[in-house]
Motif scaffolding. Sequence first.
Motif, PDB file in Angstrom:
ATOM      1  N   ILE A 110       0.688  -9.717   2.884  1.00  0.00           N
ATOM      2  CA  ILE A 110      -0.432  -8.858   3.289  1.00  0.00           C
ATOM      3  C   ILE A 110      -0.040  -8.036   4.519  1.00  0.00           C
ATOM      4  O   ILE A 110      -0.265  -6.819   4.566  1.00  0.00           O
ATOM      5  CB  ILE A 110      -1.690  -9.715   3.588  1.00  0.00           C
ATOM      6  N   TRP A 170       1.951  -4.832   3.868  1.00  0.00           N
ATOM      7  CA  TRP A 170       1.276  -3.705   3.211  1.00  0.00           C
ATOM      8  C   TRP A 170       0.011  -3.244   3.940  1.00  0.00           C
ATOM      9  O   TRP A 170      -0.472  -2.153   3.689  1.00  0.00           O
ATOM     10  CB  TRP A 170       0.915  -4.089   1.763  1.00  0.00           C
ATOM     11  N   ASP A 171      -0.563  -4.082   4.769  1.00  0.00           N
ATOM     12  CA  ASP A 171      -1.869  -3.785   5.381  1.00  0.00           C
ATOM     13  C   ASP A 171      -1.686  -2.813   6.547  1.00  0.00           C
ATOM     14  O   ASP A 171      -1.640  -3.206   7.705  1.00  0.00           O
ATOM     15  CB  ASP A 171      -2.513  -5.089   5.864  1.00  0.00           C
ATOM     16  N   ILE A 172      -1.594  -1.522   6.245  1.00  0.00           N
ATOM     17  CA  ILE A 172      -1.250  -0.542   7.278  1.00  0.00           C
ATOM     18  C   ILE A 172      -2.456   0.224   7.807  1.00  0.00           C
ATOM     19  O   ILE A 172      -2.329   1.000   8.743  1.00  0.00           O
ATOM     20  CB  ILE A 172      -0.232   0.490   6.739  1.00  0.00           C
ATOM     21  N   ASP A 173      -3.625   0.016   7.211  1.00  0.00           N
ATOM     22  CA  ASP A 173      -4.740   0.903   7.536  1.00  0.00           C
ATOM     23  C   ASP A 173      -5.339   0.633   8.903  1.00  0.00           C
ATOM     24  O   ASP A 173      -5.333  -0.485   9.397  1.00  0.00           O
ATOM     25  CB  ASP A 173      -5.832   0.759   6.466  1.00  0.00           C
ATOM     26  N   VAL A 174      -5.871   1.717   9.497  1.00  0.00           N
ATOM     27  CA  VAL A 174      -6.493   1.650  10.819  1.00  0.00           C
ATOM     28  C   VAL A 174      -7.891   2.254  10.726  1.00  0.00           C
ATOM     29  O   VAL A 174      -8.106   3.243  10.026  1.00  0.00           O
ATOM     30  CB  VAL A 174      -5.649   2.435  11.843  1.00  0.00           C
ATOM     31  N   ARG A 175      -8.839   1.613  11.443  1.00  0.00           N
ATOM     32  CA  ARG A 175     -10.232   2.076  11.424  1.00  0.00           C
ATOM     33  C   ARG A 175     -10.607   2.716  12.757  1.00  0.00           C
ATOM     34  O   ARG A 175      -9.935   2.495  13.763  1.00  0.00           O
ATOM     35  CB  ARG A 175     -11.173   0.885  11.196  1.00  0.00           C
ATOM     36  N   ASP A 228      -3.489   6.854  11.855  1.00  0.00           N
ATOM     37  CA  ASP A 228      -3.331   6.288  10.510  1.00  0.00           C
ATOM     38  C   ASP A 228      -2.576   7.231   9.588  1.00  0.00           C
ATOM     39  O   ASP A 228      -1.677   6.819   8.843  1.00  0.00           O
ATOM     40  CB  ASP A 228      -4.717   5.977   9.922  1.00  0.00           C
ATOM     41  N   TYR A 229      -2.925   8.526   9.661  1.00  0.00           N
ATOM     42  CA  TYR A 229      -2.314   9.471   8.724  1.00  0.00           C
ATOM     43  C   TYR A 229      -0.854   9.739   9.055  1.00  0.00           C
ATOM     44  O   TYR A 229       0.000   9.791   8.161  1.00  0.00           O
ATOM     45  CB  TYR A 229      -3.107  10.789   8.697  1.00  0.00           C
ATOM     46  N   ARG A 235       1.009   6.666   7.837  1.00  0.00           N
ATOM     47  CA  ARG A 235       1.120   6.418   6.393  1.00  0.00           C
ATOM     48  C   ARG A 235       1.833   7.546   5.651  1.00  0.00           C
ATOM     49  O   ARG A 235       2.424   7.301   4.606  1.00  0.00           O
ATOM     50  CB  ARG A 235      -0.240   6.138   5.769  1.00  0.00           C
ATOM     51  N   GLN A 238       6.383   7.089   6.212  1.00  0.00           N
ATOM     52  CA  GLN A 238       6.564   5.706   6.679  1.00  0.00           C
ATOM     53  C   GLN A 238       7.975   5.470   7.215  1.00  0.00           C
ATOM     54  O   GLN A 238       8.560   4.407   7.030  1.00  0.00           O
ATOM     55  CB  GLN A 238       6.180   4.703   5.590  1.00  0.00           C
TER      56      GLN A 238
END
Lengths: 309, 437
Positions: A42, A45-50, A119-120, A123, A131
């Motif tokens: 996890i 792969w868990d690269i997202d940011v809020r 984030d952008y 990614r 990346q």
Amino acid sequence: MYSLNRLLITVALTATVLLPVTSSAKDSAPLGIGTPATNAEIAGWDIDVRPDGKGLPKGQGSVAIGEGLYEAQCASCHGLFGEGEGRWPPLAGGENSLTEDRPEKTVGSYWPYTSTLWDYINRAMPFPAPQSLKPDEVYAITAYVLYLNDLVEDDFVLTQTNLASIKMPNEENFYIDNRPDTDNKRCMKNCKDPSKIIVVESLRGITPDQEEDASEEAEAESLSESAIAGKATYTTSCLVCHDSGVTGAPVLSDKDTWKKRLEQGIDTVVQHAITGFVGDNGVMPPKGGNLSLTDQQVKDAVQYIIEAE
Amino acid sequence: MSDSKKPESTKAYLGELANQVPSNSRRDFLKKGVKFSTGLAAAAATGDVLSSNNLPPNIPSWTKSLGTGVVSTPYGVPSKYEAGTIRRTVEWLTADKISSISMSPIQELKGIITPNGLVFERYHAGAITVNPEEHRLMIHGLVDNPLIFTMDDLMRFPSESVINFLECPANGGMEWRGPQMEALQFTHGMISCCEWTGVKLSTLLAEVGLQTEGKWILAEGADGASMSRSIPMDKALDDALIVYAQNGEMLRPEQGYPVRLFNPGWEGNTSVKWLRRLEIGDKPWHHREETSKYTDLMPDGRSRRFSYEQEANSVITSPCPENPWGQKGSYEIEGIAWSGRGKIKHVDVSIDGGVTWRPARLKGLVLSKALTRFSLPFKWDGAPRLLQSRAIDETGYVQPTLTQLRNIRGTNSIYHKNSIHTWQLQSNGKVKNVQLK
């Protein structure tokens, strides 16, 4: 490809026939399919940011370090000041332009959250080598883009802990879709005054010619085997720069430029493409920035460039 | 560094799908105008010499000889006379072809199914080649049992098949300010309709054990954009599918092979292709493709976000600029209608620019969130006409006029332009793209 699986399904179906049918829609889950995801899997792969900063990795980057990274990795498309080259997106400017006839939607004028920028970039940027940046580099480039938009000072250092506190000017101006927003009626007769209809015609000459597309097939027939093999590599790894000429890259169709380059011998041109090259007009990164290419793939792509019309 | 910094960018706005055309591109396209790839033109393109030898009373040459044997084309291809039925793009729209869009040739298509090779393409970082044996779908976040699925795993779940359209919300977006494109393929071609097969997303969520705080799902692709969108849980539990096949065969690479998300009726980009990850969370992520892009800038400077649904829309496909009529006589006014909110209930056609309307017949399958064909037989007297179609869906929503849409949205919203479209039929049978004020 799925033959083993099909065999298993056949076995499962056979078994079902022999067992009493007790299933209903409610107890359809879980079926026991799938493999537990480990924490390490996890994490990879868990690269997202809020917007609240959840998902940001440890790290930091300054505007000063970001400037150098930005100029090397981003400026060829986005411009030295974030103004955007050609059709590539501008990143800065456009303040107070959103109600104008030609609004400029940039990071500073439009984007609602700082986290989106981090984030952008992380990614999907730089466009030809997604990346490929380390977290500290992403922090630094993000900081520099914020600086280009006058949102931070030139001595600013962006970190995991301060990112979420940087508010974007346009954050409050987004709202949830409230359509349907029109209320047309199903009128059948006398719906408008025919004498008041004004017909607006189209701009002339901007519709693509729909018969040009057939030329691709004819081209394929005249290419060598190596060039045909190289076309796919060219399309995915070289075209971004060599079709548009960004970063000073010689454009595919500019035969004179290529002729001059080939005077030094094709082996030298191929070698430059593989190891990288700094010329008078621009910089060719090793393998166009895609280090996963084999030397042969690069060679074929060069062959394609030479032969393509 | 502050010395070198420009105080303000003066660059003109050139958004992803802005309505302004760069002047150099306009010159590039200053050519003879639109050509039509119908009938004789297609035959000419193949190099065939047309003669009357194959016409009655003569016996055609193909009747007096043998054809090719089985598996001469193991995967069949269209007749060489259909070479003009292809996807096309508008080069000046985007900076390059890797992050770009192409349009389906809807002017040539029949019925409601789009053949797989003609489904419109939208890539944010190009179409990738994925080995299905090395592809994984991970579901994690606010779940009891985070799981990884292989393609074999996914195909073991009970499958569903649905016929739904897929549409880019930018369809028609080039025409907010005025008519620009003299071709149906370019005004409305960012739409396709297929039979999609896969597993209900709700089935997979039951498998991982959804926790009650889970309200949103981040869907992420395995492409170079790691394309990501936040999907509300209501949609995920309603009709969202994890799709691995289209029109009977495995997904095409262009459509996300080997697996994609599919959200029926919603803007196409939410149906994330090459799907590798679903993360369950309690809030949306506000990623680039749901903030900077795919938001609708309104005249007051504020913007709509999460505008997911594709509202009712329709267009006449015959006649159209690519399908002109010949002499006066009997014709069928035909077209397609669709709604992201359900079934098409009625389509009305006007031949006088919207003064009077008459109901068209819906023909063939009328399915929820699918292309629907409409037809109106028409005896044309050769007089110029302003042809329009107007869709009404099962919610009672009536497709708006362009004026109604512009009154609310202005001209800068780029996406979700679903207004009534006007073709000007000229007395010579040619059709022009116009707008009415």
